[in-house]
Structures are given as structure tokens and as C-alpha cells.
Motif scaffolding. Structure first.
Motif, PDB file in Angstrom:
ATOM      1  N   LEU A 181     -11.768  -2.050   0.157  1.00 12.79           N
ATOM      2  CA  LEU A 181     -11.014  -3.290   0.048  1.00 12.79           C
ATOM      3  C   LEU A 181      -9.670  -3.089  -0.646  1.00 12.79           C
ATOM      4  O   LEU A 181      -8.677  -3.723  -0.278  1.00 12.79           O
ATOM      5  CB  LEU A 181     -11.845  -4.349  -0.675  1.00 12.79           C
ATOM      6  N   VAL A 182      -9.621  -2.225  -1.647  1.00  8.96           N
ATOM      7  CA  VAL A 182      -8.353  -1.925  -2.314  1.00  8.96           C
ATOM      8  C   VAL A 182      -7.394  -1.273  -1.327  1.00  8.96           C
ATOM      9  O   VAL A 182      -6.206  -1.641  -1.253  1.00  8.96           O
ATOM     10  CB  VAL A 182      -8.574  -1.027  -3.552  1.00  8.96           C
ATOM     11  N   TYR A 183      -7.875  -0.343  -0.527  1.00  9.52           N
ATOM     12  CA  TYR A 183      -7.032   0.282   0.492  1.00  9.52           C
ATOM     13  C   TYR A 183      -6.557  -0.767   1.495  1.00  9.52           C
ATOM     14  O   TYR A 183      -5.395  -0.778   1.890  1.00  9.52           O
ATOM     15  CB  TYR A 183      -7.793   1.401   1.214  1.00  9.52           C
ATOM     16  N   ASN A 184      -7.457  -1.650   1.901  1.00 11.81           N
ATOM     17  CA  ASN A 184      -7.111  -2.687   2.860  1.00 11.81           C
ATOM     18  C   ASN A 184      -6.043  -3.621   2.293  1.00 11.81           C
ATOM     19  O   ASN A 184      -5.141  -4.051   3.022  1.00 11.81           O
ATOM     20  CB  ASN A 184      -8.362  -3.474   3.245  1.00 11.81           C
ATOM     21  N   ASN A 185      -6.117  -3.927   1.007  1.00 12.18           N
ATOM     22  CA  ASN A 185      -5.106  -4.777   0.389  1.00 12.18           C
ATOM     23  C   ASN A 185      -3.734  -4.124   0.425  1.00 12.18           C
ATOM     24  O   ASN A 185      -2.728  -4.786   0.679  1.00 12.18           O
ATOM     25  CB  ASN A 185      -5.486  -5.118  -1.047  1.00 12.18           C
ATOM     26  N   TYR A 186      -3.661  -2.829   0.153  1.00 11.84           N
ATOM     27  CA  TYR A 186      -2.382  -2.127   0.230  1.00 11.84           C
ATOM     28  C   TYR A 186      -1.867  -2.083   1.663  1.00 11.84           C
ATOM     29  O   TYR A 186      -0.664  -2.187   1.903  1.00 11.84           O
ATOM     30  CB  TYR A 186      -2.508  -0.705  -0.323  1.00 11.84           C
ATOM     31  N   ASN A 187      -2.763  -1.939   2.611  1.00  8.23           N
ATOM     32  CA  ASN A 187      -2.369  -1.929   4.016  1.00  8.23           C
ATOM     33  C   ASN A 187      -1.814  -3.293   4.425  1.00  8.23           C
ATOM     34  O   ASN A 187      -0.797  -3.376   5.121  1.00  8.23           O
ATOM     35  CB  ASN A 187      -3.577  -1.556   4.870  1.00  8.23           C
ATOM     36  N   ILE A 188      -2.457  -4.369   3.986  1.00  7.93           N
ATOM     37  CA  ILE A 188      -1.968  -5.722   4.280  1.00  7.93           C
ATOM     38  C   ILE A 188      -0.614  -5.954   3.607  1.00  7.93           C
ATOM     39  O   ILE A 188       0.302  -6.522   4.214  1.00  7.93           O
ATOM     40  CB  ILE A 188      -2.999  -6.773   3.830  1.00  7.93           C
ATOM     41  N   LEU A 189      -0.459  -5.496   2.378  1.00  3.56           N
ATOM     42  CA  LEU A 189       0.808  -5.650   1.677  1.00  3.56           C
ATOM     43  C   LEU A 189       1.929  -4.934   2.416  1.00  3.56           C
ATOM     44  O   LEU A 189       3.038  -5.462   2.562  1.00  3.56           O
ATOM     45  CB  LEU A 189       0.679  -5.126   0.243  1.00  3.56           C
ATOM     46  N   ALA A 190       1.663  -3.742   2.918  1.00  2.00           N
ATOM     47  CA  ALA A 190       2.667  -2.997   3.669  1.00  2.00           C
ATOM     48  C   ALA A 190       3.027  -3.718   4.965  1.00  2.00           C
ATOM     49  O   ALA A 190       4.208  -3.792   5.341  1.00  2.00           O
ATOM     50  CB  ALA A 190       2.151  -1.590   3.969  1.00  2.00           C
ATOM     51  N   ALA A 191       2.029  -4.261   5.657  1.00  3.76           N
ATOM     52  CA  ALA A 191       2.295  -4.968   6.909  1.00  3.76           C
ATOM     53  C   ALA A 191       3.106  -6.237   6.658  1.00  3.76           C
ATOM     54  O   ALA A 191       4.057  -6.535   7.399  1.00  3.76           O
ATOM     55  CB  ALA A 191       0.978  -5.297   7.606  1.00  3.76           C
ATOM     56  N   VAL A 192       2.765  -6.981   5.614  1.00  2.00           N
ATOM     57  CA  VAL A 192       3.498  -8.215   5.302  1.00  2.00           C
ATOM     58  C   VAL A 192       4.934  -7.892   4.896  1.00  2.00           C
ATOM     59  O   VAL A 192       5.878  -8.588   5.305  1.00  2.00           O
ATOM     60  CB  VAL A 192       2.761  -9.012   4.201  1.00  2.00           C
ATOM     61  N   SER A 193       5.129  -6.844   4.114  1.00  2.57           N
ATOM     62  CA  SER A 193       6.496  -6.502   3.705  1.00  2.57           C
ATOM     63  C   SER A 193       7.322  -6.030   4.897  1.00  2.57           C
ATOM     64  O   SER A 193       8.519  -6.332   4.984  1.00  2.57           O
ATOM     65  CB  SER A 193       6.473  -5.440   2.612  1.00  2.57           C
ATOM     66  N   LEU A 194       6.716  -5.338   5.835  1.00  3.53           N
ATOM     67  CA  LEU A 194       7.430  -4.914   7.037  1.00  3.53           C
ATOM     68  C   LEU A 194       7.829  -6.123   7.882  1.00  3.53           C
ATOM     69  O   LEU A 194       8.965  -6.213   8.367  1.00  3.53           O
ATOM     70  CB  LEU A 194       6.562  -3.960   7.863  1.00  3.53           C
ATOM     71  N   ILE A 195       6.925  -7.072   8.032  1.00  2.00           N
ATOM     72  CA  ILE A 195       7.240  -8.293   8.776  1.00  2.00           C
ATOM     73  C   ILE A 195       8.322  -9.084   8.068  1.00  2.00           C
ATOM     74  O   ILE A 195       9.261  -9.591   8.712  1.00  2.00           O
ATOM     75  CB  ILE A 195       5.965  -9.142   8.973  1.00  2.00           C
ATOM     76  N   ALA A 196       8.227  -9.220   6.754  1.00  2.00           N
ATOM     77  CA  ALA A 196       9.237  -9.965   5.993  1.00  2.00           C
ATOM     78  C   ALA A 196      10.605  -9.306   6.118  1.00  2.00           C
ATOM     79  O   ALA A 196      11.624 -10.000   6.256  1.00  2.00           O
ATOM     80  CB  ALA A 196       8.810 -10.068   4.536  1.00  2.00           C
ATOM     81  N   ARG A 197      10.634  -7.994   6.091  1.00  2.00           N
ATOM     82  CA  ARG A 197      11.917  -7.300   6.206  1.00  2.00           C
ATOM     83  C   ARG A 197      12.552  -7.518   7.573  1.00  2.00           C
ATOM     84  O   ARG A 197      13.723  -7.858   7.694  1.00  2.00           O
ATOM     85  CB  ARG A 197      11.750  -5.805   5.956  1.00  2.00           C
TER      86      ARG A 197
END
Length: 97
Positions: A74-90
Motif C-alpha cells: 500500500l505504501v508503494y501504491n500511494n507513491y505510485n498514485i502520487l506520481a501519477a497525480v503529479s504528472l497529470i497536474a503538470r
């Protein structure tokens, strides 16, 4: 070789499903979503069966009773979601500007 047959069969099933939707009179979008979900499930089950047949020592389904192992995933999944959201936001943020 088996993977190619599974992909070909999956494409044919999707084509037949879409052609059947031309005659369907109900909610076509819901029917399309259901049919595509079923074809995806079909290919997953077939791939899993082929993998289990070829590598039975590697393909194992079991539940893990240690909560620590779930926490790591779950910790890995949270970092993966954070990376995806930041890429979309950018990308979308620069489009908005």
C-alpha cells in the motif's frame, strides 16, 4: 504461440461484441462497458491458466496473513498514485495556463 492465439481470439470476441451492439436497442454504452469487461476478464483467466500450466511453481494464489506485507504494498501504491497525480497536474496545468 499461445499468447498470440489468445490475443487474436480476444480481438475477434471484441469485434463480434461491437457488431452485436449495432442491433441492441437498450443502453448501448452500458452494454459496451459490460462486454469489454467480460472480454478483459476472459483474457485474464486464459492468461492465468496458461501461466499456471507452463510455470506451476511460480503461479500461486494465496492470502498473506502478515499485515506488514500489505502495508509495504500500500505504501508503494500511494507513491505510485502520487506520481501519477503529479504528472497529470503538470501536463493539465500547463494546458490550462
Amino acid at each position: 504461440m499461445h499468447i498470440a492465439w489468445v490475443d487474436i481470439t480476444n480481438a475477434i470476441i471484441k469485434l463480434i461484441s461491437v457488431l452485436c451492439l449495432l442491433k441492441y436497442t437498450g443502453n448501448v454504452l452500458c452494454a459496451y462497458a459490460l462486454l469489454m469487461s467480460l472480454t478483459t476478464l476472459f483474457s485474464f483467466v486464459v492468461y492465468h491458466g496458461l501461466s499456471y500450466k507452463k510455470w506451476p511453481e511460480l503461479v500461486k494464489c494465496h492470502f498473506v496473513s502478515h499485515k506488514k506485507d500489505y502495508k509495504q504494498v500500500l505504501v508503494y501504491n500511494n507513491y505510485n498514485i502520487l506520481a501519477a497525480v503529479s504528472l497529470i497536474a503538470r501536463s493539465q496545468g500547463s494546458n490550462m495556463l
